[in-house]
Design an enzyme around this catalytic site. Sequence first.
Site, PDB file in Angstrom:
ATOM      1  N   HIS A 105      84.533  96.770  -7.335  1.00 27.49           N
ATOM      2  CA  HIS A 105      84.863  97.812  -8.314  1.00 27.49           C
ATOM      3  C   HIS A 105      86.195  97.458  -8.982  1.00 27.49           C
ATOM      4  O   HIS A 105      86.339  96.363  -9.496  1.00 27.49           O
ATOM      5  CB  HIS A 105      84.876  99.160  -7.577  1.00 27.49           C
ATOM      6  CG  HIS A 105      84.916 100.380  -8.442  1.00 27.49           C
ATOM      7  ND1 HIS A 105      84.760 100.380  -9.791  1.00 27.49           N
ATOM      8  CD2 HIS A 105      85.097 101.685  -8.112  1.00 27.49           C
ATOM      9  CE1 HIS A 105      84.848 101.619 -10.259  1.00 27.49           C
ATOM     10  NE2 HIS A 105      85.051 102.440  -9.257  1.00 27.49           N
TER      11      HIS A 105
ATOM     12  N   HIS B 242      77.483  94.112 -14.161  1.00 29.99           N
ATOM     13  CA  HIS B 242      77.799  95.539 -14.206  1.00 29.99           C
ATOM     14  C   HIS B 242      76.520  96.331 -13.912  1.00 29.99           C
ATOM     15  O   HIS B 242      75.435  95.948 -14.331  1.00 29.99           O
ATOM     16  CB  HIS B 242      78.321  95.928 -15.593  1.00 29.99           C
ATOM     17  CG  HIS B 242      79.089  97.192 -15.598  1.00 29.99           C
ATOM     18  ND1 HIS B 242      78.485  98.420 -15.644  1.00 29.99           N
ATOM     19  CD2 HIS B 242      80.414  97.434 -15.529  1.00 29.99           C
ATOM     20  CE1 HIS B 242      79.406  99.368 -15.625  1.00 29.99           C
ATOM     21  NE2 HIS B 242      80.592  98.785 -15.547  1.00 29.99           N
TER      22      HIS B 242
ATOM     23  N   ASP C 181      86.971  93.848 -16.000  1.00 34.91           N
ATOM     24  CA  ASP C 181      87.937  93.224 -15.082  1.00 34.91           C
ATOM     25  C   ASP C 181      88.135  91.739 -15.337  1.00 34.91           C
ATOM     26  O   ASP C 181      89.029  91.123 -14.747  1.00 34.91           O
ATOM     27  CB  ASP C 181      87.479  93.432 -13.635  1.00 34.91           C
ATOM     28  CG  ASP C 181      87.621  94.888 -13.221  1.00 34.91           C
ATOM     29  OD1 ASP C 181      86.634  95.466 -12.729  1.00 34.91           O
ATOM     30  OD2 ASP C 181      88.710  95.446 -13.434  1.00 34.91           O
TER      31      ASP C 181
END
Length: 428
Positions: free
Chosen positions: A268, A307, A363
Amino acid sequence: MTNDTLTITDNRTGRTYELPISYETINAMDLRQIKVNDDDFGMMSYDPGFKNTASTKSTITYIDGGKGILRYRGYPIEQLAEQSNFLEVAYLILFGELPNQTQYDDWEYRILHRTFVHENIKKLMQSFRYDAHPMSMFISTVAAMSTFYPESRDITDEATRMKQIIRLIAKVPTVAAFSYRNLRGLPYVYPDNDLSYSGNFLSMLDKMTEVNYEPNPVLERALDVLFILHADHEQNCGTATMRVIGSSHSDPYSAMAGAAGALFGPLHGGANEAVLRMLTEIGDVKNVPEFMEGVKNRERLLMGFGHRVYKNYDPRARIIKMIADQVFEVTGPNPMLDIALELERIALEDEFFVSRNLYPNVDFYSGIIYQAMGFPVAMFPVLFAIPRTVGWLAQWVELLNDSTQKIARPRQIYLGEGERDFVPMGER
Ligand code: SDX
Protein backbone atom coordinates in the site's frame (compact mmCIF):
# COMPACT_ATOMS: atom_id res chain seq x y z
CA MET A 1 -40.77 -9.49 -13.31
CA THR A 2 -39.07 -6.06 -13.33
CA ASN A 3 -35.81 -5.60 -15.27
CA ASP A 4 -33.76 -4.48 -12.28
CA THR A 5 -33.61 -7.93 -10.73
CA LEU A 6 -31.35 -10.96 -10.78
CA THR A 7 -33.03 -14.35 -10.99
CA ILE A 8 -31.04 -17.09 -9.28
CA THR A 9 -31.89 -20.75 -9.53
CA ASP A 10 -30.52 -22.96 -6.77
CA ASN A 11 -29.99 -26.23 -8.61
CA ARG A 12 -29.74 -28.07 -5.30
CA THR A 13 -33.43 -27.42 -4.68
CA GLY A 14 -34.78 -26.18 -8.02
CA ARG A 15 -36.02 -23.02 -6.24
CA THR A 16 -35.58 -19.64 -7.96
CA TYR A 17 -35.06 -16.32 -6.26
CA GLU A 18 -35.43 -12.78 -7.59
CA LEU A 19 -32.94 -10.35 -6.10
CA PRO A 20 -33.29 -6.59 -6.66
CA ILE A 21 -30.38 -4.86 -8.41
CA SER A 22 -29.41 -1.30 -7.46
CA TYR A 23 -26.26 0.59 -8.57
CA GLU A 24 -25.14 -2.56 -10.42
CA THR A 25 -25.04 -4.45 -7.10
CA ILE A 26 -27.17 -6.92 -5.20
CA ASN A 27 -27.52 -6.65 -1.45
CA ALA A 28 -25.48 -9.51 0.05
CA MET A 29 -28.12 -10.01 2.76
CA ASP A 30 -30.61 -10.96 0.01
CA LEU A 31 -28.54 -14.12 -0.50
CA ARG A 32 -29.34 -15.39 2.97
CA GLN A 33 -32.81 -16.58 1.87
CA ILE A 34 -31.14 -19.16 -0.39
CA LYS A 35 -31.16 -22.38 1.67
CA VAL A 36 -31.48 -26.14 1.25
CA ASN A 37 -33.00 -26.75 4.67
CA ASP A 38 -35.12 -24.19 6.51
CA ASP A 39 -32.76 -24.12 9.52
CA ASP A 40 -29.69 -23.47 7.34
CA PHE A 41 -27.81 -20.19 7.95
CA GLY A 42 -28.31 -19.26 4.28
CA MET A 43 -26.08 -18.24 1.41
CA MET A 44 -23.15 -15.80 1.80
CA SER A 45 -20.69 -14.36 -0.73
CA TYR A 46 -16.98 -15.12 -0.40
CA ASP A 47 -14.60 -12.30 -1.33
CA PRO A 48 -11.05 -12.39 0.21
CA GLY A 49 -9.49 -8.93 -0.11
CA PHE A 50 -12.92 -7.52 -0.98
CA LYS A 51 -11.97 -7.54 -4.68
CA ASN A 52 -15.62 -7.32 -5.72
CA THR A 53 -17.47 -6.05 -2.67
CA ALA A 54 -18.83 -2.53 -2.15
CA SER A 55 -18.73 -1.65 1.56
CA THR A 56 -20.38 1.75 1.35
CA LYS A 57 -22.05 4.38 -0.79
CA SER A 58 -19.91 7.51 -1.07
CA THR A 59 -19.95 10.94 -2.72
CA ILE A 60 -16.32 11.86 -2.04
CA THR A 61 -14.01 10.34 -4.67
CA TYR A 62 -14.70 8.75 -8.03
CA ILE A 63 -12.22 6.46 -9.79
CA ASP A 64 -12.64 4.86 -13.21
CA GLY A 65 -9.86 2.26 -13.20
CA GLY A 66 -10.27 1.37 -16.86
CA LYS A 67 -10.02 4.96 -18.08
CA GLY A 68 -7.54 6.20 -15.46
CA ILE A 69 -9.97 8.80 -14.09
CA LEU A 70 -9.76 10.28 -10.56
CA ARG A 71 -12.09 13.04 -9.31
CA TYR A 72 -12.57 14.59 -5.85
CA ARG A 73 -16.22 15.64 -5.45
CA GLY A 74 -16.49 15.62 -9.28
CA TYR A 75 -13.44 17.78 -9.97
CA PRO A 76 -10.76 16.04 -12.13
CA ILE A 77 -7.48 15.55 -10.29
CA GLU A 78 -5.60 17.16 -13.21
CA GLN A 79 -7.50 20.46 -12.76
CA LEU A 80 -7.11 20.47 -8.98
CA ALA A 81 -3.37 19.76 -9.26
CA GLU A 82 -2.94 22.59 -11.72
CA GLN A 83 -5.26 25.27 -10.28
CA SER A 84 -5.84 24.55 -6.57
CA ASN A 85 -3.81 24.12 -3.39
CA PHE A 86 -3.85 21.44 -0.72
CA LEU A 87 -5.86 23.28 1.95
CA GLU A 88 -8.49 24.26 -0.64
CA VAL A 89 -8.70 20.63 -1.81
CA ALA A 90 -8.91 19.50 1.83
CA TYR A 91 -11.92 21.81 2.27
CA LEU A 92 -13.49 20.42 -0.92
CA ILE A 93 -13.01 16.79 0.15
CA LEU A 94 -14.35 17.41 3.66
CA PHE A 95 -17.27 19.73 2.90
CA GLY A 96 -18.15 18.76 -0.68
CA GLU A 97 -17.78 22.16 -2.34
CA LEU A 98 -14.94 24.53 -3.22
CA PRO A 99 -14.79 27.35 -0.62
CA ASN A 100 -15.43 31.00 -1.45
CA GLN A 101 -12.73 33.45 -0.40
CA THR A 102 -14.24 34.08 3.06
CA GLN A 103 -14.65 30.37 3.72
CA TYR A 104 -11.14 29.66 2.50
CA ASP A 105 -9.53 32.41 4.58
CA ASP A 106 -11.31 31.19 7.72
CA TRP A 107 -10.40 27.55 6.99
CA GLU A 108 -6.73 28.37 6.32
CA TYR A 109 -6.52 30.48 9.50
CA ARG A 110 -8.06 27.72 11.64
CA ILE A 111 -5.63 25.09 10.28
CA LEU A 112 -2.48 27.24 10.34
CA HIS A 113 -3.13 28.34 13.94
CA ARG A 114 -3.44 24.88 15.46
CA THR A 115 -0.10 23.48 14.29
CA PHE A 116 1.53 23.19 17.74
CA VAL A 117 1.40 19.92 19.65
CA HIS A 118 1.40 19.54 23.44
CA GLU A 119 4.95 19.61 24.83
CA ASN A 120 4.41 16.14 26.25
CA ILE A 121 3.87 14.84 22.71
CA LYS A 122 7.29 16.20 21.85
CA LYS A 123 8.72 14.46 24.95
CA LEU A 124 6.98 11.23 23.93
CA MET A 125 8.54 11.40 20.46
CA GLN A 126 11.97 12.12 21.92
CA SER A 127 11.72 8.87 23.88
CA PHE A 128 11.96 6.81 20.68
CA ARG A 129 15.32 5.31 19.67
CA TYR A 130 17.53 7.49 17.45
CA ASP A 131 16.84 5.20 14.47
CA ALA A 132 13.11 4.67 15.04
CA HIS A 133 11.23 4.41 11.73
CA PRO A 134 9.41 7.76 11.32
CA MET A 135 6.22 6.06 10.15
CA SER A 136 6.13 3.96 13.32
CA MET A 137 6.67 7.16 15.31
CA PHE A 138 3.85 8.82 13.35
CA ILE A 139 1.42 5.94 13.99
CA SER A 140 2.28 5.76 17.71
CA THR A 141 2.03 9.52 18.19
CA VAL A 142 -1.32 9.85 16.43
CA ALA A 143 -2.69 7.13 18.71
CA ALA A 144 -1.21 8.91 21.75
CA MET A 145 -2.95 12.15 20.73
CA SER A 146 -6.23 10.55 21.84
CA THR A 147 -4.95 10.80 25.43
CA PHE A 148 -4.61 14.59 25.05
CA TYR A 149 -8.10 15.06 23.64
CA PRO A 150 -10.34 12.62 25.57
CA GLU A 151 -13.43 14.57 24.49
CA SER A 152 -12.77 13.14 21.01
CA ARG A 153 -14.46 9.94 22.11
CA ASP A 154 -17.79 11.73 21.79
CA ILE A 155 -17.95 10.99 18.07
CA THR A 156 -21.67 11.87 17.92
CA ASP A 157 -21.07 15.59 18.58
CA GLU A 158 -20.43 17.38 15.27
CA ALA A 159 -18.58 20.33 16.81
CA THR A 160 -16.29 17.98 18.75
CA ARG A 161 -15.65 15.96 15.57
CA MET A 162 -14.73 19.12 13.65
CA LYS A 163 -12.35 20.23 16.40
CA GLN A 164 -10.45 16.92 16.10
CA ILE A 165 -10.46 17.14 12.30
CA ILE A 166 -8.87 20.60 12.44
CA ARG A 167 -6.35 19.40 15.04
CA LEU A 168 -5.31 16.36 13.03
CA ILE A 169 -4.94 18.15 9.68
CA ALA A 170 -3.03 20.97 11.39
CA LYS A 171 -0.76 18.79 13.51
CA VAL A 172 0.22 15.86 11.28
CA PRO A 173 2.92 17.94 9.51
CA THR A 174 4.34 18.84 12.93
CA VAL A 175 4.37 15.21 14.07
CA ALA A 176 5.87 14.16 10.73
CA ALA A 177 8.59 16.81 10.90
CA PHE A 178 9.41 15.91 14.52
CA SER A 179 9.83 12.25 13.46
CA TYR A 180 12.21 13.37 10.70
CA ARG A 181 14.27 15.56 13.04
CA ASN A 182 14.45 12.62 15.47
CA LEU A 183 15.86 10.45 12.67
CA ARG A 184 18.44 13.14 11.88
CA GLY A 185 19.35 13.70 15.53
CA LEU A 186 18.43 17.37 15.19
CA PRO A 187 16.46 19.61 17.56
CA TYR A 188 12.78 19.81 16.73
CA VAL A 189 11.67 22.97 14.90
CA TYR A 190 8.41 24.59 15.99
CA PRO A 191 5.75 25.59 13.45
CA ASP A 192 5.90 28.97 11.72
CA ASN A 193 2.31 30.07 11.26
CA ASP A 194 3.29 32.82 8.83
CA LEU A 195 4.16 30.20 6.21
CA SER A 196 1.81 28.15 4.02
CA TYR A 197 0.81 24.63 5.02
CA SER A 198 3.53 23.07 2.85
CA GLY A 199 6.00 25.89 3.48
CA ASN A 200 5.67 25.47 7.24
CA PHE A 201 6.26 21.73 6.83
CA LEU A 202 9.48 22.41 4.92
CA SER A 203 10.51 24.88 7.62
CA MET A 204 10.00 22.31 10.42
CA LEU A 205 12.05 19.84 8.38
CA ASP A 206 14.98 21.98 7.26
CA LYS A 207 15.28 25.14 9.42
CA MET A 208 18.66 25.36 11.14
CA THR A 209 20.15 28.56 12.51
CA GLU A 210 18.44 31.08 10.20
CA VAL A 211 15.99 33.39 11.98
CA ASN A 212 13.27 32.96 9.35
CA TYR A 213 13.18 29.97 7.02
CA GLU A 214 12.21 30.77 3.43
CA PRO A 215 10.97 27.70 1.55
CA ASN A 216 12.02 27.28 -2.06
CA PRO A 217 8.79 28.18 -3.94
CA VAL A 218 9.24 25.43 -6.53
CA LEU A 219 9.65 22.75 -3.85
CA GLU A 220 6.85 24.28 -1.76
CA ARG A 221 4.47 24.09 -4.75
CA ALA A 222 5.65 20.60 -5.74
CA LEU A 223 4.99 19.31 -2.22
CA ASP A 224 1.57 20.98 -2.15
CA VAL A 225 0.61 19.30 -5.44
CA LEU A 226 1.89 15.94 -4.17
CA PHE A 227 -0.33 16.43 -1.11
CA ILE A 228 -3.30 17.11 -3.41
CA LEU A 229 -2.63 13.90 -5.34
CA HIS A 230 -2.47 11.77 -2.19
CA ALA A 231 -5.44 13.28 -0.33
CA ASP A 232 -8.04 10.59 -0.96
CA HIS A 233 -8.59 7.49 -3.06
CA GLU A 234 -11.99 6.04 -2.13
CA GLN A 235 -12.01 2.66 -0.35
CA ASN A 236 -8.31 1.75 -0.36
CA CYS A 237 -6.84 -0.46 2.36
CA GLY A 238 -6.01 2.39 4.75
CA THR A 239 -9.37 4.12 4.31
CA ALA A 240 -11.26 0.86 4.65
CA THR A 241 -9.37 0.38 7.94
CA MET A 242 -10.36 3.88 9.07
CA ARG A 243 -13.98 2.96 8.36
CA VAL A 244 -13.78 -0.44 10.07
CA ILE A 245 -12.32 1.07 13.26
CA GLY A 246 -14.66 4.05 12.99
CA SER A 247 -17.64 1.70 12.72
CA SER A 248 -17.10 0.64 16.33
CA HIS A 249 -17.39 4.36 17.30
CA SER A 250 -13.76 4.55 18.41
CA ASP A 251 -12.22 8.03 18.57
CA PRO A 252 -10.67 9.49 15.37
CA TYR A 253 -7.09 9.37 16.68
CA SER A 254 -7.29 5.63 17.39
CA ALA A 255 -9.02 5.03 14.04
CA MET A 256 -6.44 7.07 12.15
CA ALA A 257 -3.53 5.28 13.85
CA GLY A 258 -4.99 2.05 12.48
CA ALA A 259 -5.44 3.54 9.02
CA ALA A 260 -1.83 4.75 9.04
CA GLY A 261 -0.75 1.28 10.11
CA ALA A 262 -2.47 -0.17 7.03
CA LEU A 263 -0.92 2.50 4.80
CA PHE A 264 2.55 1.57 6.10
CA GLY A 265 2.42 -1.82 4.36
CA PRO A 266 4.68 -2.20 1.28
CA LEU A 267 1.71 -3.32 -0.80
CA HIS A 268 0.00 0.00 0.00
CA GLY A 269 1.47 3.38 0.93
CA GLY A 270 4.76 1.78 1.98
CA ALA A 271 5.33 0.99 -1.69
CA ASN A 272 6.98 4.38 -2.29
CA GLU A 273 9.71 3.42 0.19
CA ALA A 274 9.94 -0.07 -1.36
CA VAL A 275 10.30 1.45 -4.85
CA LEU A 276 13.40 3.43 -3.86
CA ARG A 277 14.93 0.43 -2.13
CA MET A 278 14.22 -1.55 -5.33
CA LEU A 279 15.79 1.12 -7.57
CA THR A 280 18.82 1.34 -5.26
CA GLU A 281 19.21 -2.45 -5.40
CA ILE A 282 19.06 -2.40 -9.20
CA GLY A 283 21.73 0.29 -9.09
CA ASP A 284 22.22 0.78 -12.83
CA VAL A 285 20.14 0.79 -16.02
CA LYS A 286 22.21 -2.12 -17.36
CA ASN A 287 20.86 -4.32 -14.53
CA VAL A 288 17.20 -3.68 -15.42
CA PRO A 289 16.71 -6.55 -17.92
CA GLU A 290 17.98 -9.15 -15.41
CA PHE A 291 15.80 -7.64 -12.67
CA MET A 292 12.71 -7.76 -14.89
CA GLU A 293 13.36 -11.43 -15.64
CA GLY A 294 13.29 -12.02 -11.89
CA VAL A 295 9.91 -10.30 -11.68
CA LYS A 296 8.53 -12.37 -14.54
CA ASN A 297 9.81 -15.51 -12.82
CA ARG A 298 7.73 -14.47 -9.76
CA GLU A 299 10.84 -14.02 -7.62
CA ARG A 300 9.61 -10.54 -6.61
CA LEU A 301 7.13 -7.80 -7.36
CA LEU A 302 7.85 -4.70 -9.44
CA MET A 303 7.12 -2.20 -6.68
CA GLY A 304 5.21 0.89 -7.74
CA PHE A 305 3.40 -1.05 -10.46
CA GLY A 306 -0.08 -2.51 -10.50
CA HIS A 307 -3.25 -1.43 -8.79
CA ARG A 308 -6.46 -3.04 -7.57
CA VAL A 309 -8.57 -0.44 -9.37
CA TYR A 310 -6.46 1.18 -12.09
CA LYS A 311 -6.06 -1.11 -15.08
CA ASN A 312 -4.64 1.88 -16.92
CA TYR A 313 -2.02 4.47 -16.09
CA ASP A 314 -2.64 5.93 -12.59
CA PRO A 315 -3.47 9.57 -13.42
CA ARG A 316 -1.53 10.66 -10.35
CA ALA A 317 1.64 8.99 -11.63
CA ARG A 318 1.36 10.97 -14.86
CA ILE A 319 1.14 14.26 -12.95
CA ILE A 320 3.96 13.27 -10.57
CA LYS A 321 6.20 12.59 -13.55
CA MET A 322 5.63 16.17 -14.72
CA ILE A 323 6.39 17.54 -11.25
CA ALA A 324 9.65 15.57 -11.23
CA ASP A 325 11.08 17.70 -14.03
CA GLN A 326 10.30 20.92 -12.11
CA VAL A 327 11.86 19.59 -8.90
CA PHE A 328 15.00 18.34 -10.65
CA GLU A 329 15.57 21.81 -12.07
CA VAL A 330 16.05 22.92 -8.47
CA THR A 331 17.60 19.85 -6.87
CA GLY A 332 19.52 18.46 -9.80
CA PRO A 333 18.62 15.17 -11.54
CA ASN A 334 18.06 11.97 -9.58
CA PRO A 335 19.98 9.11 -11.26
CA MET A 336 17.25 6.77 -10.07
CA LEU A 337 14.96 8.37 -12.65
CA ASP A 338 16.84 6.73 -15.53
CA ILE A 339 16.38 3.30 -13.94
CA ALA A 340 12.69 4.02 -13.30
CA LEU A 341 12.11 5.15 -16.88
CA GLU A 342 13.79 1.99 -18.21
CA LEU A 343 11.65 -0.20 -15.94
CA GLU A 344 8.55 1.60 -17.21
CA ARG A 345 9.65 1.36 -20.85
CA ILE A 346 10.06 -2.42 -20.60
CA ALA A 347 6.89 -2.93 -18.53
CA LEU A 348 4.71 -0.99 -20.97
CA GLU A 349 5.68 -3.27 -23.86
CA ASP A 350 6.31 -6.65 -22.22
CA GLU A 351 3.47 -9.18 -22.41
CA PHE A 352 3.83 -10.25 -18.75
CA PHE A 353 2.98 -6.75 -17.55
CA VAL A 354 0.64 -5.69 -20.34
CA SER A 355 -1.51 -8.82 -19.95
CA ARG A 356 -1.86 -8.08 -16.24
CA ASN A 357 -2.59 -4.37 -16.69
CA LEU A 358 0.45 -3.43 -14.64
CA TYR A 359 1.06 0.30 -15.00
CA PRO A 360 2.98 2.72 -12.77
CA ASN A 361 0.91 3.74 -9.78
CA VAL A 362 1.14 6.80 -7.54
CA ASP A 363 4.07 5.31 -5.62
CA PHE A 364 6.37 4.68 -8.56
CA TYR A 365 7.66 8.20 -9.19
CA SER A 366 6.79 9.98 -5.94
CA GLY A 367 9.74 8.50 -4.08
CA ILE A 368 12.19 9.70 -6.72
CA ILE A 369 11.00 13.24 -6.16
CA TYR A 370 11.08 12.91 -2.38
CA GLN A 371 14.63 11.57 -2.52
CA ALA A 372 15.71 14.43 -4.79
CA MET A 373 14.17 16.84 -2.25
CA GLY A 374 16.40 15.32 0.39
CA PHE A 375 13.93 13.12 2.23
CA PRO A 376 15.33 9.83 3.55
CA VAL A 377 13.48 6.80 2.15
CA ALA A 378 11.97 6.01 5.56
CA MET A 379 10.05 9.31 5.44
CA PHE A 380 8.15 8.41 2.26
CA PRO A 381 5.15 6.66 3.91
CA VAL A 382 4.87 9.60 6.33
CA LEU A 383 4.67 11.96 3.34
CA PHE A 384 1.76 9.85 2.10
CA ALA A 385 0.03 9.86 5.51
CA ILE A 386 0.05 13.66 5.91
CA PRO A 387 -2.35 14.40 3.03
CA ARG A 388 -4.27 11.14 3.36
CA THR A 389 -5.31 12.37 6.81
CA VAL A 390 -7.88 14.51 4.96
CA GLY A 391 -9.34 11.55 3.06
CA TRP A 392 -9.42 9.34 6.12
CA LEU A 393 -11.30 11.98 8.11
CA ALA A 394 -13.76 12.80 5.32
CA GLN A 395 -14.57 9.12 4.86
CA TRP A 396 -14.87 8.70 8.66
CA VAL A 397 -17.43 11.53 8.83
CA GLU A 398 -19.34 10.07 5.87
CA LEU A 399 -19.45 6.71 7.66
CA LEU A 400 -20.81 8.24 10.90
CA ASN A 401 -23.45 10.19 8.97
CA ASP A 402 -24.60 7.09 7.05
CA SER A 403 -27.57 5.62 8.92
CA THR A 404 -27.29 2.36 6.96
CA GLN A 405 -23.80 1.62 8.32
CA LYS A 406 -23.29 -0.83 11.18
CA ILE A 407 -20.24 -2.09 13.05
CA ALA A 408 -17.99 -3.93 10.57
CA ARG A 409 -18.04 -7.65 11.33
CA PRO A 410 -17.36 -9.97 8.36
CA ARG A 411 -18.41 -13.66 8.39
CA GLN A 412 -16.19 -16.66 7.54
CA ILE A 413 -16.21 -20.11 6.00
CA TYR A 414 -15.20 -22.42 8.87
CA LEU A 415 -13.00 -25.34 7.74
CA GLY A 416 -11.58 -26.26 11.11
CA GLU A 417 -12.08 -29.27 13.41
CA GLY A 418 -15.55 -30.51 14.41
CA GLU A 419 -16.42 -30.76 18.11
CA ARG A 420 -13.96 -32.83 20.13
CA ASP A 421 -13.33 -33.44 23.88
CA PHE A 422 -10.44 -31.96 25.87
CA VAL A 423 -7.47 -34.38 26.31
CA PRO A 424 -5.71 -34.25 29.69
CA MET A 425 -1.93 -33.66 29.47
CA GLY A 426 -1.09 -37.21 30.63
CA GLU A 427 -3.06 -38.69 27.73
CA ARG A 428 -1.62 -36.57 24.84
C1 SDX B 1 -1.40 2.27 -3.28
O1 SDX B 1 -6.09 0.99 -3.39
C2 SDX B 1 -5.60 2.13 -3.53
O2 SDX B 1 -6.28 3.05 -3.96
C3 SDX B 1 -4.17 2.31 -3.06
C4 SDX B 1 -3.51 3.63 -3.40
C5 SDX B 1 -4.11 4.78 -2.66
O3 SDX B 1 -4.03 5.92 -3.15
O4 SDX B 1 -4.59 4.57 -1.50
O5 SDX B 1 -3.62 3.86 -4.80
C6 SDX B 1 -2.03 3.60 -3.03
O6 SDX B 1 -1.38 1.43 -2.42
C7 SDX B 1 -0.85 1.99 -4.66
C8 SDX B 1 -0.32 0.52 -4.80
C9 SDX B 1 1.10 0.48 -4.22
N1 SDX B 1 1.59 -0.89 -4.15
C10 SDX B 1 2.58 -1.34 -4.92
O7 SDX B 1 3.10 -0.69 -5.82
C11 SDX B 1 3.05 -2.76 -4.58
C12 SDX B 1 3.18 -3.57 -5.86
N2 SDX B 1 1.84 -3.80 -6.41
C13 SDX B 1 1.22 -5.09 -6.10
O8 SDX B 1 1.49 -5.55 -4.81
C14 SDX B 1 -0.24 -5.13 -6.55
O9 SDX B 1 -0.29 -4.64 -7.82
C15 SDX B 1 -1.30 -4.45 -5.71
C16 SDX B 1 -1.26 -4.86 -4.31
C17 SDX B 1 -1.16 -2.97 -5.81
C18 SDX B 1 -2.66 -4.84 -6.31
O10 SDX B 1 -2.78 -6.21 -6.14
P1 SDX B 1 -4.12 -6.98 -6.59
O11 SDX B 1 -5.15 -6.05 -7.08
O12 SDX B 1 -4.50 -7.92 -5.47
O13 SDX B 1 -3.64 -7.77 -7.86
P2 SDX B 1 -3.05 -9.20 -7.82
O14 SDX B 1 -2.07 -9.35 -6.70
O15 SDX B 1 -4.19 -10.15 -7.87
O16 SDX B 1 -2.23 -9.21 -9.19
C19 SDX B 1 -2.80 -9.65 -10.41
C20 SDX B 1 -1.65 -10.32 -11.17
C21 SDX B 1 -0.97 -11.43 -10.38
O17 SDX B 1 -0.39 -12.31 -11.33
P3 SDX B 1 -1.15 -13.73 -11.64
O18 SDX B 1 -1.09 -14.51 -10.33
O19 SDX B 1 -2.57 -13.36 -12.03
O20 SDX B 1 -0.35 -14.36 -12.75
O21 SDX B 1 -0.61 -9.34 -11.40
C22 SDX B 1 0.59 -9.74 -10.71
C23 SDX B 1 0.17 -10.74 -9.66
O22 SDX B 1 1.25 -11.65 -9.38
N3 SDX B 1 1.12 -8.51 -10.12
C24 SDX B 1 2.40 -8.14 -10.14
C25 SDX B 1 2.44 -6.89 -9.51
N4 SDX B 1 1.21 -6.54 -9.14
C26 SDX B 1 0.40 -7.55 -9.50
N5 SDX B 1 3.50 -8.78 -10.63
C27 SDX B 1 4.67 -8.11 -10.47
N6 SDX B 1 4.78 -6.88 -9.89
C28 SDX B 1 3.71 -6.27 -9.41
N7 SDX B 1 3.81 -5.07 -8.85
